[in-house]
Design a protein around this motif. Structure first.
Motif, PDB file in Angstrom:
ATOM      1  N   VAL A 293      -6.309   5.413  10.466  1.00 36.32           N
ATOM      2  CA  VAL A 293      -6.712   4.000  10.418  1.00 36.32           C
ATOM      3  C   VAL A 293      -6.763   3.422  11.827  1.00 36.32           C
ATOM      4  O   VAL A 293      -7.739   2.749  12.205  1.00 36.32           O
ATOM      5  CB  VAL A 293      -5.735   3.185   9.539  1.00 36.32           C
ATOM      6  CG1 VAL A 293      -5.970   1.680   9.723  1.00 36.32           C
ATOM      7  CG2 VAL A 293      -5.886   3.565   8.072  1.00 36.32           C
TER       8      VAL A 293
ATOM      9  N   CYS B  96      -7.072   1.366   2.236  1.00 32.89           N
ATOM     10  CA  CYS B  96      -6.240   1.600   3.410  1.00 32.89           C
ATOM     11  C   CYS B  96      -7.049   1.467   4.700  1.00 32.89           C
ATOM     12  O   CYS B  96      -6.544   0.967   5.715  1.00 32.89           O
ATOM     13  CB  CYS B  96      -5.614   2.992   3.356  1.00 32.89           C
ATOM     14  SG  CYS B  96      -4.425   3.247   2.025  1.00 32.89           S
TER      15      CYS B  96
ATOM     16  N   TRP C 260       1.346   9.539   4.723  1.00 32.30           N
ATOM     17  CA  TRP C 260       1.181   8.125   5.066  1.00 32.30           C
ATOM     18  C   TRP C 260       1.099   7.940   6.579  1.00 32.30           C
ATOM     19  O   TRP C 260       0.280   7.143   7.071  1.00 32.30           O
ATOM     20  CB  TRP C 260       2.310   7.297   4.483  1.00 32.30           C
ATOM     21  CG  TRP C 260       2.132   5.825   4.691  1.00 32.30           C
ATOM     22  CD1 TRP C 260       2.845   5.012   5.524  1.00 32.30           C
ATOM     23  CD2 TRP C 260       1.156   4.984   4.075  1.00 32.30           C
ATOM     24  NE1 TRP C 260       2.378   3.723   5.464  1.00 32.30           N
ATOM     25  CE2 TRP C 260       1.346   3.681   4.579  1.00 32.30           C
ATOM     26  CE3 TRP C 260       0.134   5.226   3.145  1.00 32.30           C
ATOM     27  CZ2 TRP C 260       0.540   2.611   4.182  1.00 32.30           C
ATOM     28  CZ3 TRP C 260      -0.661   4.158   2.747  1.00 32.30           C
ATOM     29  CH2 TRP C 260      -0.455   2.873   3.263  1.00 32.30           C
TER      30      TRP C 260
ATOM     31  N   GLN D 161      -2.152   6.369   8.510  1.00 29.89           N
ATOM     32  CA  GLN D 161      -2.051   5.259   9.455  1.00 29.89           C
ATOM     33  C   GLN D 161      -2.614   5.638  10.827  1.00 29.89           C
ATOM     34  O   GLN D 161      -3.242   4.814  11.513  1.00 29.89           O
ATOM     35  CB  GLN D 161      -0.585   4.817   9.591  1.00 29.89           C
ATOM     36  CG  GLN D 161      -0.007   4.219   8.322  1.00 29.89           C
ATOM     37  CD  GLN D 161      -0.877   3.115   7.755  1.00 29.89           C
ATOM     38  OE1 GLN D 161      -1.145   2.109   8.412  1.00 29.89           O
ATOM     39  NE2 GLN D 161      -1.352   3.313   6.533  1.00 29.89           N
TER      40      GLN D 161
ATOM     41  N   PHE E 232       0.847   4.229  -2.699  1.00 27.67           N
ATOM     42  CA  PHE E 232       0.516   5.588  -2.298  1.00 27.67           C
ATOM     43  C   PHE E 232       1.560   6.568  -2.826  1.00 27.67           C
ATOM     44  O   PHE E 232       1.217   7.656  -3.305  1.00 27.67           O
ATOM     45  CB  PHE E 232       0.428   5.689  -0.775  1.00 27.67           C
ATOM     46  CG  PHE E 232       0.126   7.076  -0.268  1.00 27.67           C
ATOM     47  CD1 PHE E 232      -1.085   7.695  -0.568  1.00 27.67           C
ATOM     48  CD2 PHE E 232       1.051   7.766   0.493  1.00 27.67           C
ATOM     49  CE1 PHE E 232      -1.362   8.971  -0.114  1.00 27.67           C
ATOM     50  CE2 PHE E 232       0.775   9.042   0.955  1.00 27.67           C
ATOM     51  CZ  PHE E 232      -0.427   9.647   0.651  1.00 27.67           C
TER      52      PHE E 232
ATOM     53  N   LEU F 121      -7.773   4.975  -0.829  1.00 29.58           N
ATOM     54  CA  LEU F 121      -7.886   5.275   0.598  1.00 29.58           C
ATOM     55  C   LEU F 121      -8.859   4.325   1.288  1.00 29.58           C
ATOM     56  O   LEU F 121      -8.635   3.903   2.430  1.00 29.58           O
ATOM     57  CB  LEU F 121      -8.334   6.730   0.784  1.00 29.58           C
ATOM     58  CG  LEU F 121      -7.303   7.795   0.414  1.00 29.58           C
ATOM     59  CD1 LEU F 121      -7.928   9.180   0.465  1.00 29.58           C
ATOM     60  CD2 LEU F 121      -6.099   7.730   1.349  1.00 29.58           C
TER      61      LEU F 121
ATOM     62  N   LEU G  37       0.814  -1.217   0.000  1.00 32.45           N
ATOM     63  CA  LEU G  37       0.000   0.000   0.000  1.00 32.45           C
ATOM     64  C   LEU G  37       0.845   1.263   0.000  1.00 32.45           C
ATOM     65  O   LEU G  37       0.560   2.211  -0.737  1.00 32.45           O
ATOM     66  CB  LEU G  37      -0.929  -0.001   1.221  1.00 32.45           C
ATOM     67  CG  LEU G  37      -2.207  -0.819   1.122  1.00 32.45           C
ATOM     68  CD1 LEU G  37      -2.918  -0.833   2.470  1.00 32.45           C
ATOM     69  CD2 LEU G  37      -3.131  -0.239   0.059  1.00 32.45           C
ATOM     70  N   GLU G  38       1.876   1.306   0.822  1.00 30.02           N
ATOM     71  CA  GLU G  38       2.687   2.527   0.901  1.00 30.02           C
ATOM     72  C   GLU G  38       3.390   2.804  -0.421  1.00 30.02           C
ATOM     73  O   GLU G  38       3.510   3.966  -0.833  1.00 30.02           O
ATOM     74  CB  GLU G  38       3.713   2.414   2.024  1.00 30.02           C
ATOM     75  CG  GLU G  38       4.476   3.705   2.258  1.00 30.02           C
ATOM     76  CD  GLU G  38       5.379   3.661   3.478  1.00 30.02           C
ATOM     77  OE1 GLU G  38       6.029   4.691   3.760  1.00 30.02           O
ATOM     78  OE2 GLU G  38       5.439   2.603   4.145  1.00 30.02           O
TER      79      GLU G  38
END
Length: 230
Positions: free
Chosen positions: A218, A154, A211, A215, A97, A151, A93-94
């Motif tokens: 999240v 994420c 990022w 996080q 991104f 997103l 994912l990163e």
């Protein structure tokens, strides 16, 4: 026998229709960026393009049609120059991104990009016309859906639309300030735009900074979900 005409006296060939249309788009871009839509004068645009004033009506209908065409032209160029990457779910994912941030920064700030859509949109948003909603529906909304989908992944597929919008705007805002506040950025970071590493440095910063924020959100969502079930 007629005396030889100097180069300045010779009749210049009239531009083709397509050349005249492109000349108007180029000239109007500069005038709209300098003066804004409302203060821009069509006579000044025609003179800058080297065509008759009637050419604007012929190609675009009126001033509004020309303005619409200018933004559409630059939006199309931006999408071709720096399209958003496909959502390759097999990559971390990163890493994906960072690709998204890279495309956004390239689209709005890369000096090699012929599109000036970033500056045009910043000016339009500051003093909006009816074109803003059209551009949002035709370009911004479809592009934002790609970012929202990323997103949403994420956040595990359950985030509210407003949370996704806030996260997306936080990322976009970091790019927009470097587009719309260039004189101020130059005071904060003298010579930034002339550095060879400027875009990569900005991409790295926005990726790392954003990022970490994503996080944190999240984790916040997860904690709130656990509290709700207790």
């Amino acid at each position: 026998m007629h005396p030889a005409m100097s180069e300045s006296d010779q009749i210049q060939p009239r531009p083709t229709r397509e050349a005249a249309r492109q000349a108007l788009l180029d000239a109007a871009t500069d005038v709209f960026l300098a003066d804004g839509f409302r203060a821009a004068r069509v006579q000044a645009i025609a003179e800058r393009a080297g065509v008759r004033l009637s050419a604007i009506n012929y190609h675009f209908g009126n001033k509004e049609g020309l303005y619409h065409a200018v933004l559409q032209h630059h939006a199309d160029m931006a999408l071709k120059f720096a399209p958003l990457p496909p959502l390759e779910t097999n990559r971390p994912l990163e890493e994906r991104f960072r690709q998204v941030v890279y495309a956004i920064v390239d689209r709005f700030l890369d000096p090699a990009n012929p599109s000036r859509i970033g500056s045009l949109l910043v000016r339009e948003a500051a003093n909006p016309t009816g074109v803003l909603e059209m551009m949002f529906n035709q370009y911004t909304r479809p592009q934002s859906q790609l970012i929202f989908a990323f997103l949403q992944e994420c956040f595990g597929g359950h985030a509210q639309a407003d949370l996704l919008a806030r996260a997306a705007l936080s990322v976009m805002g970091q790019v927009a300030i470097y587009v719309g506040f260039r004189p101020l950025i130059e005071l904060f970071r003298p010579g930034f735009y002339e550095r060879d590493s400027a875009l990569n440095d900005l991409i790295d910063h926005i990726t790392t900074f954003s990022w970490a924020g994503i996080q944190a959100l999240v984790n916040q969502e997860k904690n709130q979900g656990k509290e709700a079930t207790q």
